[in-house]
Scaffold this motif. Structure first.
Motif, PDB file in Angstrom:
ATOM      1  N   LYS A  61       0.825  -1.210   0.000  1.00  0.00           N
ATOM      2  CA  LYS A  61       0.000   0.000   0.000  1.00  0.00           C
ATOM      3  C   LYS A  61       0.858   1.258   0.000  1.00  0.00           C
ATOM      4  O   LYS A  61       0.444   2.304  -0.514  1.00  0.00           O
ATOM      5  CB  LYS A  61      -0.912  -0.015   1.227  1.00  0.00           C
ATOM      6  CG  LYS A  61      -1.916   1.101   1.295  1.00  0.00           C
ATOM      7  CD  LYS A  61      -3.021   0.929   0.293  1.00  0.00           C
ATOM      8  CE  LYS A  61      -4.125   1.961   0.488  1.00  0.00           C
ATOM      9  NZ  LYS A  61      -5.182   1.833  -0.518  1.00  0.00           N
ATOM     10  N   THR A  62       2.059   1.192   0.560  1.00  0.00           N
ATOM     11  CA  THR A  62       2.945   2.352   0.599  1.00  0.00           C
ATOM     12  C   THR A  62       3.594   2.638  -0.755  1.00  0.00           C
ATOM     13  O   THR A  62       4.140   3.724  -0.955  1.00  0.00           O
ATOM     14  CB  THR A  62       4.073   2.151   1.625  1.00  0.00           C
ATOM     15  OG1 THR A  62       4.932   1.071   1.188  1.00  0.00           O
ATOM     16  CG2 THR A  62       3.508   1.829   2.994  1.00  0.00           C
ATOM     17  N   SER A  63       3.568   1.661  -1.668  1.00  0.00           N
ATOM     18  CA  SER A  63       4.235   1.771  -2.977  1.00  0.00           C
ATOM     19  C   SER A  63       5.748   1.935  -2.854  1.00  0.00           C
ATOM     20  O   SER A  63       6.403   2.440  -3.776  1.00  0.00           O
ATOM     21  CB  SER A  63       3.645   2.935  -3.793  1.00  0.00           C
ATOM     22  OG  SER A  63       2.274   2.714  -4.043  1.00  0.00           O
ATOM     23  N   LEU A  64       6.311   1.509  -1.726  1.00  0.00           N
ATOM     24  CA  LEU A  64       7.759   1.543  -1.594  1.00  0.00           C
ATOM     25  C   LEU A  64       8.377   0.465  -2.477  1.00  0.00           C
ATOM     26  O   LEU A  64       7.873  -0.666  -2.538  1.00  0.00           O
ATOM     27  CB  LEU A  64       8.170   1.295  -0.128  1.00  0.00           C
ATOM     28  CG  LEU A  64       7.836   2.405   0.865  1.00  0.00           C
ATOM     29  CD1 LEU A  64       8.167   1.958   2.288  1.00  0.00           C
ATOM     30  CD2 LEU A  64       8.602   3.685   0.528  1.00  0.00           C
ATOM     31  N   PRO A  65       9.466   0.774  -3.174  1.00  0.00           N
ATOM     32  CA  PRO A  65      10.113  -0.222  -4.032  1.00  0.00           C
ATOM     33  C   PRO A  65      10.895  -1.238  -3.210  1.00  0.00           C
ATOM     34  O   PRO A  65      12.114  -1.194  -3.115  1.00  0.00           O
ATOM     35  CB  PRO A  65      11.026   0.633  -4.913  1.00  0.00           C
ATOM     36  CG  PRO A  65      11.335   1.832  -4.079  1.00  0.00           C
ATOM     37  CD  PRO A  65      10.116   2.089  -3.258  1.00  0.00           C
ATOM     38  N   LEU A  66      10.166  -2.173  -2.615  1.00  0.00           N
ATOM     39  CA  LEU A  66      10.777  -3.172  -1.731  1.00  0.00           C
ATOM     40  C   LEU A  66      10.411  -4.557  -2.238  1.00  0.00           C
ATOM     41  O   LEU A  66       9.234  -4.897  -2.363  1.00  0.00           O
ATOM     42  CB  LEU A  66      10.277  -2.978  -0.290  1.00  0.00           C
ATOM     43  CG  LEU A  66      10.822  -3.960   0.739  1.00  0.00           C
ATOM     44  CD1 LEU A  66      12.345  -3.847   0.854  1.00  0.00           C
ATOM     45  CD2 LEU A  66      10.181  -3.718   2.096  1.00  0.00           C
ATOM     46  N   ARG A  67      11.410  -5.357  -2.534  1.00  0.00           N
ATOM     47  CA  ARG A  67      11.170  -6.708  -3.012  1.00  0.00           C
ATOM     48  C   ARG A  67      10.729  -7.592  -1.836  1.00  0.00           C
ATOM     49  O   ARG A  67      11.413  -7.681  -0.827  1.00  0.00           O
ATOM     50  CB  ARG A  67      12.459  -7.252  -3.642  1.00  0.00           C
ATOM     51  CG  ARG A  67      12.374  -8.714  -4.089  1.00  0.00           C
ATOM     52  CD  ARG A  67      13.679  -9.150  -4.750  1.00  0.00           C
ATOM     53  NE  ARG A  67      14.797  -8.989  -3.843  1.00  0.00           N
ATOM     54  CZ  ARG A  67      15.160  -9.880  -2.911  1.00  0.00           C
ATOM     55  NH1 ARG A  67      14.439 -10.986  -2.756  1.00  0.00           N
ATOM     56  NH2 ARG A  67      16.198  -9.650  -2.152  1.00  0.00           N
ATOM     57  N   LEU A  68       9.592  -8.267  -2.000  1.00  0.00           N
ATOM     58  CA  LEU A  68       9.077  -9.171  -0.977  1.00  0.00           C
ATOM     59  C   LEU A  68       9.053 -10.601  -1.492  1.00  0.00           C
ATOM     60  O   LEU A  68       8.971 -10.832  -2.684  1.00  0.00           O
ATOM     61  CB  LEU A  68       7.676  -8.748  -0.537  1.00  0.00           C
ATOM     62  CG  LEU A  68       7.552  -7.374   0.130  1.00  0.00           C
ATOM     63  CD1 LEU A  68       6.102  -7.084   0.453  1.00  0.00           C
ATOM     64  CD2 LEU A  68       8.400  -7.321   1.395  1.00  0.00           C
TER      65      LEU A  68
END
Length: 345
Positions: free
Chosen positions: A338-345
């Motif tokens: 939801k934050t749209s942070l570019p974080l690979r999960l």
């Protein structure tokens, strides 16, 4: 003479057609009228209508009045509304039915009652009534976007190189007086929610952690004693406990509260633990912290209208809900997405 079809619902017209059929099958008009609960003259009138036009009593919908805005005008209205309310002279970007009605009147010379505009927006434009989300005027949108797209990837890469967990941390509070949200009830019968009108509260600290290798998500939380605020001592204790739980280097992302970077006690603790690094989130941008959504999900998704008897009850509910989130990493992943942070999960 062909008679016009009587006014009525499709069910009523079907009933009239059945009455005519029964009479034609030999049933006396008086019997059919008594069974249907109508006057005998009504049955006679239906017979005459059917004799003049066999389709007179068929169940057909009433023709609707044609839309007052044609498709071309509708597309033009969508374009006008997309410009925002400010472009049409109002002080903010909020569209009310009264404002939309004025735009229609100005541009198409067609008057709509504001109640009809609400139905019109739903049915023809697919709009819905929504509660506006407040946003601080102090925000620097460019700085927030730069942090999201440029600074955060550097923070995440540096944490990965250190084999450190990323930790999104925040504090909040839960009141004994419940958050009230809409519910359902018969028209004109407003529901009553009996609740304590007291300021009793429970302060809480929580954090979402992301492991450096397999990107495993976890929730950590602590509930403070009743009616206490979060102080520097509580933050130090929480960081100690968090470090013990995770057992490795940490990169903590939190806001610029004085409880964080400006607390001498917290800064002294961090100086003694160089494996815990901190990064400050952009100002006035709570949507950049997925831990904020833990609070929002709990307060407004799970516990609205909860009129707890006392803080012990409230504490039990909070433990239950936080443990639920902890057991559902897919929910934590949705908060991060939801934050749209570019974080690979």
């Amino acid at each position: 003479m062909v008679m016009s079809r009587p006014i009525g619902t499709s069910q009523e017209l079907e009933r009239r057609r059945r009455a005519v059929e029964l009479v034609e099958q030999g049933e006396p008009q008086s019997v059919v009228a008594r069974v249907l609960g109508v006057n005998r003259s009504s049955v006679y009138r239906w017979q005459r209508a059917a004799a003049a036009d066999p389709e007179a009593l068929a169940a057909r919908p009433h023709p609707h009045r044609p839309a007052r805005l044609n498709d071309e005008q509708l597309r033009e209205l969508e374009s006008l509304l997309a410009q925002g309310a400010k472009a049409h002279g109002w002080q903010n970007e909020l569209w009310t039915t009264a404002r939309v009605a004025q735009v229609i009147l100005r541009h198409f010379k067609i008057g709509f009652h504001h109640d009809h505009v609400g139905r019109f927006l739903r049915q023809r434009l697919g709009w819905t009534p929504q509660k506006p989300r407040r946003r601080a005027r102090e925000r620097n949108e460019k700085a927030i976007l730069d942090w999201q797209s440029q600074t955060f990837p550097l923070i995440a890469r540096a944490a990965e190189e250190r084999n450190a967990h990323l930790v999104f941390l925040d504090e909040s509070g839960f009141m004994l007086t419940p958050s009230v949200r809409r519910t359902w009830a018969p028209r004109g019968q407003t529901p009553i929610l009996d609740a304590w009108d007291r300021r009793d509260r429970i302060s809480a600290i929580s954090s979402i952690s992301v492991s450096p290798t397999n990107r495993r998500l976890n929730l950590h939380f602590d509930l403070l004693p009743d009616n206490t605020n979060v102080h520097a001592e509580d933050m130090v204790a929480y960081l100690k406990h968090l470090k013990a739980q995770i057992g490795g280097p940490l990169t903590v992302l939190w806001d610029g509260s004085k409880l964080h970077d400006r607390s001498k006690l917290v800064q002294a603790f961090l100086a003694e633990h160089p494996d815990i690094r901190t990064e400050t989130l952009p100002a006035y941008a709570p949507e950049m912290n997925p831990d904020e959504l833990v609070w929002a999900w709990t307060k407004f998704g799970r516990l609205p209208n909860l009129a707890a008897q006392n803080t012990d009850w409230l504490r039990d509910y909070l433990y239950t809900e936080f443990e639920y989130v902890k057991r559902h990493p897919e929910l934590l992943a949705s908060f991060i997405e939801k934050t749209s942070l570019p974080l690979r999960l």
